[in-house]
Design a protein around this motif. Structure first.
Motif, PDB file in Angstrom:
ATOM      1  N   GLY A  31     -47.869  43.900-124.862  1.00 25.68           N
ATOM      2  CA  GLY A  31     -46.616  43.609-124.187  1.00 25.68           C
ATOM      3  C   GLY A  31     -46.284  44.569-123.044  1.00 25.68           C
ATOM      4  N   ARG A  34     -45.759  43.179-119.587  1.00 30.52           N
ATOM      5  CA  ARG A  34     -44.459  42.504-119.436  1.00 30.52           C
ATOM      6  C   ARG A  34     -43.350  43.524-119.194  1.00 30.52           C
ATOM      7  NH1 ARG A  34     -45.244  36.941-119.046  1.00 30.52           N
ATOM      8  NH2 ARG A  34     -47.105  36.511-120.257  1.00 30.52           N
ATOM      9  N   ASP A  37     -43.671  44.784-115.729  1.00 29.12           N
ATOM     10  CA  ASP A  37     -43.218  43.764-114.789  1.00 29.12           C
ATOM     11  C   ASP A  37     -41.693  43.793-114.657  1.00 29.12           C
ATOM     12  OD1 ASP A  37     -43.549  41.348-113.099  1.00 29.12           O
ATOM     13  OD2 ASP A  37     -42.550  40.353-114.795  1.00 29.12           O
TER      14      ASP A  37
END
Length: 152
Positions: A31, A34, A37
């Motif tokens: 993860g 993510r 991001d």
């Protein structure tokens, strides 16, 4: 982040935390892209990040930021300095108490940058948050299913 890093707390977005439990040692780092991001797109700002391991006997260890997926690269090097001081030993003990034995966890404290302009505008007009919370996805799904069943 320190108090010096924040020009004016009244300009900040809401601050949240998550304690994410992983069975055993299954923190793969999957993860992280993510999370990065969200940071790169200025949706959130990570204020604190910590990792814990709870053994079968209840012993808790705070883990160093490391190579979680075993590819030889420090997956979390970008968060190496993420320590605002908001997350302290008492918070980590509380997070560890929620964990099952033989599990690991990531604890992240983050500012919701996307909400900062709204929160700032509302504060300037005298508004204040008087309640807040999270609806767990399982509860949301159960409520939606119940509403759908009632409508049928």
């Amino acid at each position: 982040m320190s108090a010096d890093d924040v020009d004016d707390v009244s300009e900040m977005g809401p601050v949240d935390y998550l304690v994410l439990e992983f069975p055993g040692d299954r923190m793969t780092g999957e993860g992280l892209s993510r999370l990065l991001d969200l940071v790169d797109r200025h949706i959130i700002r990570v204020l604190d990040l910590a990792f814990l391991r709870k053994e079968a006997d209840g012993t808790v260890t705070v883990l160093e930021i490391a190579d979680l997926d075993g590819d030889g690269e420090l997956d979390l090097a970008v968060f190496g300095g993420a320590s605002s001081g908001l997350l302290d030993e008492g918070d980590l003990r509380e997070a560890a108490a929620a964990l099952r034995p033989n599990s690991s966890a990531g604890v992240v404290v983050y500012e919701n940058l996307w909400a900062a302009p709204l929160a700032t505008a509302l504060r300037r007009n005298g508004a204040r948050v008087v309640a807040g919370g999270r609806i767990p996805p399982e509860d949301l799904l159960a409520s939606l299913e119940a509403a759908e069943a009632a409508a049928s």
